[in-house]
Write a protein that holds these residues in place. Sequence first.
Motif, short mmCIF file in Angstrom:
data_model
loop_
_atom_site.label_atom_id
_atom_site.label_comp_id
_atom_site.label_asym_id
_atom_site.label_seq_id
_atom_site.Cartn_x
_atom_site.Cartn_y
_atom_site.Cartn_z
N THR A 1 0.85 -1.18 0.00
CA THR A 1 0.00 0.00 0.00
C THR A 1 0.89 1.24 0.00
N LYS A 2 0.27 2.39 -0.17
CA LYS A 2 0.99 3.66 -0.11
C LYS A 2 1.73 3.79 1.22
N GLU A 3 1.05 3.43 2.30
CA GLU A 3 1.66 3.54 3.63
C GLU A 3 2.82 2.55 3.79
N ASN B 1 4.71 1.14 1.37
CA ASN B 1 5.84 1.56 0.53
C ASN B 1 6.56 2.75 1.13
N THR B 2 5.81 3.70 1.68
CA THR B 2 6.43 4.87 2.30
C THR B 2 7.28 4.45 3.50
N PRO C 1 3.01 3.11 -5.05
CA PRO C 1 2.50 4.39 -4.54
C PRO C 1 3.20 4.80 -3.25
N VAL C 2 3.39 6.11 -3.08
CA VAL C 2 4.12 6.62 -1.92
C VAL C 2 3.55 7.97 -1.50
N ASP C 3 3.70 8.30 -0.24
CA ASP C 3 3.31 9.59 0.32
C ASP C 3 4.50 10.53 0.14
N ASN D 1 3.56 12.35 -10.53
CA ASN D 1 4.20 12.02 -9.26
C ASN D 1 5.42 12.90 -9.00
#
Length: 189
Positions: free
Chosen positions: A110-112, A114-115, A139-141, A175
Amino acid sequence: MKIEIDTHSHTLASGHAYNTIQEMASAAAKKGLRGLAITDHAVQMPGTCHIYYFQNLRVVPRQMCGIELLMGTELNILNEEGEVDFTQKLLEELDIAIASMHSPCFKSGTKEENTRTYLKVMKHPYINIIGHPDDGRFPVDYKALAEGAREYGVLLEVNNSSLAPDSYRENARENYQEMLKQCIKYEVP
């Protein structure tokens, strides 16, 4: 803007590029660069070279064709713990290290997730650059990424291959716009 160093390049040792180190240095000199980082793919990337290649980079001259060379690697981020495919001992011997998420070596979360993974990687004392953090498949924050880059002194790469019309990376332009906006806000070089 005058570009003086290319910090992410691959030789034929990576398995998908076509030039030797000397040919790369010669081309860099013709383009007016002052420096070139040779960052061939690390060992977990299919088709790349053996670890012996990286262990022996110490014998390569650091000046060639009037260009200052940095000898390093593009590491593969292997898991959510932020592990990469070289030991700290080997990374200490290299001049530069990029850490990137590549689909053959890392399963996107998830974005979280990966971040968090990128932030763990940034804590490694021998990682200098996060490679192409633009790919929508990972995906990343970008706010958190920029804050982490500032805190740990790690650069965030803008990779020209991501911006090519035929790039397989998803949503790179959008991005990068968001990432650069956050880098300006948090004063990340």
